[in-house]
Scaffold this motif. Structure first.
Motif, PDB file in Angstrom:
ATOM      1  N   SER A 152      40.827  37.910  46.640  1.00 24.99           N
ATOM      2  CA  SER A 152      40.435  38.900  45.291  1.00 24.99           C
ATOM      3  C   SER A 152      41.293  38.861  44.256  1.00 24.99           C
ATOM      4  O   SER A 152      41.860  39.772  44.245  1.00 24.99           O
ATOM      5  CB  SER A 152      39.347  40.014  46.133  1.00 24.99           C
ATOM      6  OG  SER A 152      39.949  41.006  46.372  1.00 24.99           O
ATOM      7  N   ASN A 201      43.152  39.638  32.649  1.00 29.50           N
ATOM      8  CA  ASN A 201      42.212  38.868  31.627  1.00 29.50           C
ATOM      9  C   ASN A 201      41.049  38.292  32.360  1.00 29.50           C
ATOM     10  O   ASN A 201      39.593  38.183  31.967  1.00 29.50           O
ATOM     11  CB  ASN A 201      43.171  37.965  30.889  1.00 29.50           C
ATOM     12  CG  ASN A 201      43.815  38.336  30.089  1.00 29.50           C
ATOM     13  OD1 ASN A 201      43.592  40.136  29.565  1.00 29.50           O
ATOM     14  ND2 ASN A 201      45.044  38.097  29.087  1.00 29.50           N
ATOM     15  N   TYR A 202      41.057  37.224  33.988  1.00 33.50           N
ATOM     16  CA  TYR A 202      40.263  36.732  34.034  1.00 33.50           C
ATOM     17  C   TYR A 202      38.716  37.623  34.112  1.00 33.50           C
ATOM     18  O   TYR A 202      37.980  37.144  33.862  1.00 33.50           O
ATOM     19  CB  TYR A 202      40.882  36.290  35.201  1.00 33.50           C
ATOM     20  CG  TYR A 202      39.901  35.348  36.684  1.00 33.50           C
ATOM     21  CD1 TYR A 202      38.930  34.542  36.409  1.00 33.50           C
ATOM     22  CD2 TYR A 202      39.572  36.756  37.436  1.00 33.50           C
ATOM     23  CE1 TYR A 202      38.272  33.625  37.236  1.00 33.50           C
ATOM     24  CE2 TYR A 202      38.824  35.304  37.974  1.00 33.50           C
ATOM     25  CZ  TYR A 202      37.898  34.488  38.220  1.00 33.50           C
ATOM     26  OH  TYR A 202      36.981  34.005  38.898  1.00 33.50           O
ATOM     27  N   LEU A 203      39.433  38.962  34.920  1.00 35.66           N
ATOM     28  CA  LEU A 203      38.568  39.770  35.779  1.00 35.66           C
ATOM     29  C   LEU A 203      37.793  40.093  34.892  1.00 35.66           C
ATOM     30  O   LEU A 203      36.561  40.465  34.792  1.00 35.66           O
ATOM     31  CB  LEU A 203      39.274  40.801  36.827  1.00 35.66           C
ATOM     32  CG  LEU A 203      38.474  41.396  37.568  1.00 35.66           C
ATOM     33  CD1 LEU A 203      37.116  40.678  38.372  1.00 35.66           C
ATOM     34  CD2 LEU A 203      38.683  42.816  37.908  1.00 35.66           C
ATOM     35  N   GLN A 204      38.521  40.002  33.401  1.00 34.35           N
ATOM     36  CA  GLN A 204      37.782  41.263  32.294  1.00 34.35           C
ATOM     37  C   GLN A 204      36.798  40.165  31.345  1.00 34.35           C
ATOM     38  O   GLN A 204      35.386  40.508  31.095  1.00 34.35           O
ATOM     39  CB  GLN A 204      38.527  41.090  31.343  1.00 34.35           C
ATOM     40  CG  GLN A 204      37.836  42.334  29.513  1.00 34.35           C
ATOM     41  CD  GLN A 204      38.967  42.041  28.844  1.00 34.35           C
ATOM     42  OE1 GLN A 204      39.312  41.846  28.766  1.00 34.35           O
ATOM     43  NE2 GLN A 204      38.679  43.368  28.472  1.00 34.35           N
ATOM     44  N   GLN A 205      37.114  38.244  31.551  1.00 29.46           N
ATOM     45  CA  GLN A 205      35.837  37.641  31.178  1.00 29.46           C
ATOM     46  C   GLN A 205      34.878  37.292  32.509  1.00 29.46           C
ATOM     47  O   GLN A 205      33.575  37.147  31.938  1.00 29.46           O
ATOM     48  CB  GLN A 205      36.570  36.333  31.427  1.00 29.46           C
ATOM     49  CG  GLN A 205      37.481  36.605  30.147  1.00 29.46           C
ATOM     50  CD  GLN A 205      38.437  35.076  29.810  1.00 29.46           C
ATOM     51  OE1 GLN A 205      38.227  34.266  30.712  1.00 29.46           O
ATOM     52  NE2 GLN A 205      39.203  35.090  28.920  1.00 29.46           N
ATOM     53  N   LYS A 206      35.139  37.502  33.626  1.00 25.94           N
ATOM     54  CA  LYS A 206      34.017  36.874  34.817  1.00 25.94           C
ATOM     55  C   LYS A 206      32.766  38.404  34.824  1.00 25.94           C
ATOM     56  O   LYS A 206      32.131  38.084  35.237  1.00 25.94           O
ATOM     57  CB  LYS A 206      34.635  36.948  35.909  1.00 25.94           C
ATOM     58  CG  LYS A 206      35.451  35.905  35.918  1.00 25.94           C
ATOM     59  CD  LYS A 206      34.158  34.713  35.829  1.00 25.94           C
ATOM     60  CE  LYS A 206      33.720  33.745  36.435  1.00 25.94           C
ATOM     61  NZ  LYS A 206      33.244  32.236  36.518  1.00 25.94           N
ATOM     62  N   ASP A 207      33.712  39.707  35.225  1.00 24.28           N
ATOM     63  CA  ASP A 207      32.795  41.003  35.539  1.00 24.28           C
ATOM     64  C   ASP A 207      33.681  41.834  35.018  1.00 24.28           C
ATOM     65  O   ASP A 207      34.463  43.057  35.558  1.00 24.28           O
ATOM     66  CB  ASP A 207      32.804  40.867  37.071  1.00 24.28           C
ATOM     67  CG  ASP A 207      31.337  41.854  37.699  1.00 24.28           C
ATOM     68  OD1 ASP A 207      31.364  43.026  36.429  1.00 24.28           O
ATOM     69  OD2 ASP A 207      31.213  42.385  38.433  1.00 24.28           O
ATOM     70  N   ARG A 243      34.008  45.641  36.943  1.00 20.56           N
ATOM     71  CA  ARG A 243      34.577  45.154  38.175  1.00 20.56           C
ATOM     72  C   ARG A 243      36.409  45.498  37.294  1.00 20.56           C
ATOM     73  O   ARG A 243      36.933  46.017  37.727  1.00 20.56           O
ATOM     74  CB  ARG A 243      34.583  43.753  38.798  1.00 20.56           C
ATOM     75  CG  ARG A 243      33.793  43.568  39.702  1.00 20.56           C
ATOM     76  CD  ARG A 243      33.458  42.346  40.249  1.00 20.56           C
ATOM     77  NE  ARG A 243      35.225  41.437  41.049  1.00 20.56           N
ATOM     78  CZ  ARG A 243      34.635  40.036  41.265  1.00 20.56           C
ATOM     79  NH1 ARG A 243      33.744  39.604  40.816  1.00 20.56           N
ATOM     80  NH2 ARG A 243      36.262  40.067  41.890  1.00 20.56           N
ATOM     81  N   TYR A 244      36.345  45.179  36.522  1.00 21.63           N
ATOM     82  CA  TYR A 244      37.784  45.391  35.814  1.00 21.63           C
ATOM     83  C   TYR A 244      37.462  46.723  35.052  1.00 21.63           C
ATOM     84  O   TYR A 244      38.599  46.766  35.345  1.00 21.63           O
ATOM     85  CB  TYR A 244      37.454  43.940  33.898  1.00 21.63           C
ATOM     86  CG  TYR A 244      38.253  44.730  33.389  1.00 21.63           C
ATOM     87  CD1 TYR A 244      40.185  43.989  33.614  1.00 21.63           C
ATOM     88  CD2 TYR A 244      38.268  45.283  32.216  1.00 21.63           C
ATOM     89  CE1 TYR A 244      40.721  44.325  32.167  1.00 21.63           C
ATOM     90  CE2 TYR A 244      39.486  45.356  31.488  1.00 21.63           C
ATOM     91  CZ  TYR A 244      40.950  45.412  31.247  1.00 21.63           C
ATOM     92  OH  TYR A 244      41.956  45.193  30.656  1.00 21.63           O
TER      93      TYR A 244
END
Length: 91
Positions: A26, A70-76, A79-80
């Motif tokens: 993850s 950055n990926y996590l910020q865009q997805k959720d 969680r970020y």
């Protein structure tokens, strides 16, 4: 390598927000592992200022962690924010 399997499992369990016991892929788990490695390399470079190959590896790790964040910020975003707060990262 300096990081044993037991130490990795401890990092994943304590800081990785594991969804199940075998969860090592993850984004949160990977960010926690990269953060541990970055802090280790930073301490190494404080003692060995002219170790340029290690410095390059450190910069690559920082870039990988930044892309995952950055990926996590865009997805959720929740969680970020949780991983940023837990690992004391700043942006």
């Amino acid at each position: 390598m300096y990081l044993s399997t037991e130490k990795k499992q401890e990092i994943f369990a304590n800081q990785g927000f594991q969804k199940n016991p075998g969860d090592t892929g993850s984004a949160e788990s990977q960010i926690a592992l990269f953060t541990y490695r970055i802090s280790h390399l930073t301490e190494h470079l404080k003692a060995h200022k002219h170790d340029y190959s290690t410095r390059l590896g450190l910069l690559k790790l920082v870039g990988k962690r930044r892309r995952l964040l950055n990926y996590l910020q865009q997805k959720d975003i929740s969680r970020y924010r949780a991983i940023i707060a837990d690992l004391n990262l700043r942006k």
